[in-house]
Design a protein around this motif. Structure first.
Motif, PDB file in Angstrom:
ATOM      1  N   PRO A 176      61.855 -36.711 166.687  1.00 26.43           N
ATOM      2  CA  PRO A 176      61.357 -35.880 167.770  1.00 26.43           C
ATOM      3  C   PRO A 176      61.929 -36.333 169.117  1.00 26.43           C
ATOM      4  N   TYR A 177      62.114 -35.383 169.992  1.00 31.99           N
ATOM      5  CA  TYR A 177      62.752 -35.633 171.274  1.00 31.99           C
ATOM      6  C   TYR A 177      62.096 -36.818 171.985  1.00 31.99           C
ATOM      7  N   GLY A 178      62.931 -37.773 172.388  1.00 31.05           N
ATOM      8  CA  GLY A 178      62.450 -38.944 173.099  1.00 31.05           C
ATOM      9  C   GLY A 178      61.917 -40.054 172.214  1.00 31.05           C
ATOM     10  N   ALA A 179      61.770 -39.785 170.936  1.00 28.29           N
ATOM     11  CA  ALA A 179      61.224 -40.789 170.019  1.00 28.29           C
ATOM     12  C   ALA A 179      61.947 -40.776 168.675  1.00 28.29           C
ATOM     13  N   GLY A 180      63.197 -40.324 168.665  1.00 30.51           N
ATOM     14  CA  GLY A 180      63.966 -40.289 167.424  1.00 30.51           C
ATOM     15  C   GLY A 180      64.356 -41.683 166.962  1.00 30.51           C
ATOM     16  N   ALA A 181      64.898 -41.765 165.775  1.00 33.42           N
ATOM     17  CA  ALA A 181      65.248 -43.052 165.160  1.00 33.42           C
ATOM     18  C   ALA A 181      66.369 -43.789 165.879  1.00 33.42           C
ATOM     19  N   LEU A 182      67.132 -43.101 166.729  1.00 37.44           N
ATOM     20  CA  LEU A 182      68.204 -43.731 167.497  1.00 37.44           C
ATOM     21  C   LEU A 182      67.699 -44.341 168.802  1.00 37.44           C
ATOM     22  N   THR A 183      66.557 -43.907 169.255  1.00 36.32           N
ATOM     23  CA  THR A 183      66.069 -44.236 170.590  1.00 36.32           C
ATOM     24  C   THR A 183      66.024 -45.738 170.853  1.00 36.32           C
ATOM     25  N   GLY A 184      66.801 -46.144 171.849  1.00 33.04           N
ATOM     26  CA  GLY A 184      66.816 -47.527 172.289  1.00 33.04           C
ATOM     27  C   GLY A 184      67.584 -48.495 171.413  1.00 33.04           C
ATOM     28  N   LYS A 185      68.160 -48.031 170.328  1.00 34.20           N
ATOM     29  CA  LYS A 185      68.899 -48.930 169.431  1.00 34.20           C
ATOM     30  C   LYS A 185      70.388 -48.905 169.766  1.00 34.20           C
ATOM     31  N   GLN A 186      71.015 -50.066 169.645  1.00 26.29           N
ATOM     32  CA  GLN A 186      72.433 -50.181 169.954  1.00 26.29           C
ATOM     33  C   GLN A 186      73.280 -49.390 168.961  1.00 26.29           C
ATOM     34  N   VAL A 187      74.302 -48.737 169.505  1.00 23.13           N
ATOM     35  CA  VAL A 187      75.203 -47.926 168.702  1.00 23.13           C
ATOM     36  C   VAL A 187      76.636 -48.187 169.153  1.00 23.13           C
ATOM     37  N   ALA A 188      77.508 -48.428 168.190  1.00 21.24           N
ATOM     38  CA  ALA A 188      78.942 -48.504 168.459  1.00 21.24           C
ATOM     39  C   ALA A 188      79.615 -47.432 167.618  1.00 21.24           C
ATOM     40  N   VAL A 189      80.687 -46.863 168.171  1.00 25.50           N
ATOM     41  CA  VAL A 189      81.435 -45.824 167.472  1.00 25.50           C
ATOM     42  C   VAL A 189      82.868 -46.303 167.308  1.00 25.50           C
ATOM     43  N   VAL A 190      83.348 -46.269 166.077  1.00 27.61           N
ATOM     44  CA  VAL A 190      84.705 -46.702 165.755  1.00 27.61           C
ATOM     45  C   VAL A 190      85.324 -45.687 164.809  1.00 27.61           C
ATOM     46  N   LYS A 198      79.063 -39.812 173.480  1.00 28.08           N
ATOM     47  CA  LYS A 198      78.320 -38.943 174.399  1.00 28.08           C
ATOM     48  C   LYS A 198      77.085 -38.377 173.708  1.00 28.08           C
ATOM     49  N   SER A 199      77.265 -37.825 172.530  1.00 26.11           N
ATOM     50  CA  SER A 199      76.169 -37.186 171.804  1.00 26.11           C
ATOM     51  C   SER A 199      75.069 -38.181 171.440  1.00 26.11           C
ATOM     52  N   VAL A 200      75.455 -39.333 170.913  1.00 27.21           N
ATOM     53  CA  VAL A 200      74.453 -40.309 170.486  1.00 27.21           C
ATOM     54  C   VAL A 200      73.743 -40.914 171.699  1.00 27.21           C
ATOM     55  N   GLY A 201      74.427 -40.999 172.827  1.00 29.64           N
ATOM     56  CA  GLY A 201      73.777 -41.473 174.047  1.00 29.64           C
ATOM     57  C   GLY A 201      72.732 -40.489 174.545  1.00 29.64           C
ATOM     58  N   ILE A 202      73.076 -39.215 174.529  1.00 29.37           N
ATOM     59  CA  ILE A 202      72.114 -38.181 174.928  1.00 29.37           C
ATOM     60  C   ILE A 202      70.934 -38.165 173.960  1.00 29.37           C
ATOM     61  N   ALA A 203      71.201 -38.486 172.694  1.00 27.83           N
ATOM     62  CA  ALA A 203      70.152 -38.514 171.672  1.00 27.83           C
ATOM     63  C   ALA A 203      69.247 -39.732 171.795  1.00 27.83           C
ATOM     64  N   GLY A 204      69.557 -40.639 172.714  1.00 30.52           N
ATOM     65  CA  GLY A 204      68.683 -41.778 172.943  1.00 30.52           C
ATOM     66  C   GLY A 204      69.219 -43.124 172.527  1.00 30.52           C
ATOM     67  N   GLY A 205      70.378 -43.157 171.872  1.00 27.55           N
ATOM     68  CA  GLY A 205      70.957 -44.424 171.460  1.00 27.55           C
ATOM     69  C   GLY A 205      71.466 -45.219 172.655  1.00 27.55           C
ATOM     70  N   ALA A 206      71.420 -46.537 172.537  1.00 22.37           N
ATOM     71  CA  ALA A 206      71.962 -47.430 173.567  1.00 22.37           C
ATOM     72  C   ALA A 206      73.429 -47.685 173.215  1.00 22.37           C
ATOM     73  N   VAL A 207      74.290 -46.800 173.682  1.00 23.35           N
ATOM     74  CA  VAL A 207      75.702 -46.837 173.316  1.00 23.35           C
ATOM     75  C   VAL A 207      76.396 -48.034 173.953  1.00 23.35           C
ATOM     76  N   LEU A 208      77.104 -48.783 173.137  1.00 23.75           N
ATOM     77  CA  LEU A 208      77.906 -49.896 173.618  1.00 23.75           C
ATOM     78  C   LEU A 208      79.271 -49.329 174.015  1.00 23.75           C
ATOM     79  N   GLU A 209      79.370 -48.881 175.243  1.00 30.27           N
ATOM     80  CA  GLU A 209      80.566 -48.179 175.727  1.00 30.27           C
ATOM     81  C   GLU A 209      81.828 -49.033 175.671  1.00 30.27           C
ATOM     82  N   ASP A 210      81.678 -50.342 175.790  1.00 33.70           N
ATOM     83  CA  ASP A 210      82.852 -51.210 175.810  1.00 33.70           C
ATOM     84  C   ASP A 210      83.213 -51.771 174.433  1.00 33.70           C
ATOM     85  N   VAL A 211      82.493 -51.359 173.411  1.00 31.58           N
ATOM     86  CA  VAL A 211      82.782 -51.805 172.046  1.00 31.58           C
ATOM     87  C   VAL A 211      83.477 -50.652 171.333  1.00 31.58           C
ATOM     88  N   LYS A 212      84.794 -50.775 171.206  1.00 31.92           N
ATOM     89  CA  LYS A 212      85.585 -49.675 170.650  1.00 31.92           C
ATOM     90  C   LYS A 212      86.612 -50.199 169.655  1.00 31.92           C
TER      91      LYS A 212
END
Length: 185
Positions: free
Chosen positions: A99-113, A131-145
């Motif tokens: 659910p919006y604002g409380a999904g399973a991604l919310t606040g958890k670190q995410v890296a995309v490779v 971009k999408s996972v950040g909007i979805a609430g994930g804490a995207v590690l922008e510098d981990v690529k």
């Protein structure tokens, strides 16, 4: 205690190089991390609020949410399809954003490779996924690529798990994801 990292692979193809890259992540994860590849993204129906109703969420989507809820962090593997991420990966992000604002991604670190045939290794797709996972609430590690170009030739005869340069880079990515997992909100 190991950080539990759920890997989502954006390719459904059996011989996918991104799938192989995810397998390499499982095999070469550092001692402080455990990487698990989620099986079953192909079974998750396209996101539709009409079917996302408590008590009747499709079983495949419920399994995805349950696995994501148990994860401390995420590692997304994205090929590039027509200049962007594949629909199966976007669909997983959509289901995990609710659910919006409380999904399973919310606040958890995410890296995309990922890896792709082109000369840039799928950077557009990976940027779109971030971009999408950040909007979805994930804490995207922008510098981990990690974008590995020329997948078709580079991995024609060598599995990513047997490519020393790939293993070193991938291990560093996992180390960074596991380094400081963000507590879920």
């Amino acid at each position: 205690m190991s950080v539990r990292i759920l890997a989502l692979v954006g390719s459904l193809r059996a011989g996918s190089h991104n799938r192989q890259l995810a397998e390499a992540a499982v095999k070469h994860a550092p001692a402080n991390a455990a990487v698990e590849v989620f099986e079953g993204l192909a079974d998750v129906p396209f996101y539709n609020e009409d079917i996302d109703v408590e008590g009747s969420v499709p079983a495949a989507a419920a399994r995805l949410r349950e696995a994501a809820g148990e994860a401390d962090a995420f590692l997304l593997f994205s090929p590039e399809y027509n200049g962007t991420m594949p629909a199966v990966l976007k669909n997983a992000i959509d289901w995990l954003s609710r659910p919006y604002g409380a999904g399973a991604l919310t606040g958890k670190q995410v890296a995309v490779v990922g890896t792709a045939f082109g000369q840039f290794g799928g950077v557009w797709a990976q940027d779109d996924a971030r971009k999408s996972v950040g909007i979805a609430g994930g804490a995207v590690l922008e510098d981990v690529k990690l974008s590995i170009p020329g997948s078709v030739t580079r991995f024609a005869e060598t599995h990513p798990a047997d490519d020393a340069e790939v293993v070193a880079s991938l291990t560093e990515v996992i180390r960074r994801v596991a380094e400081q997992p963000v507590a879920a909100a």
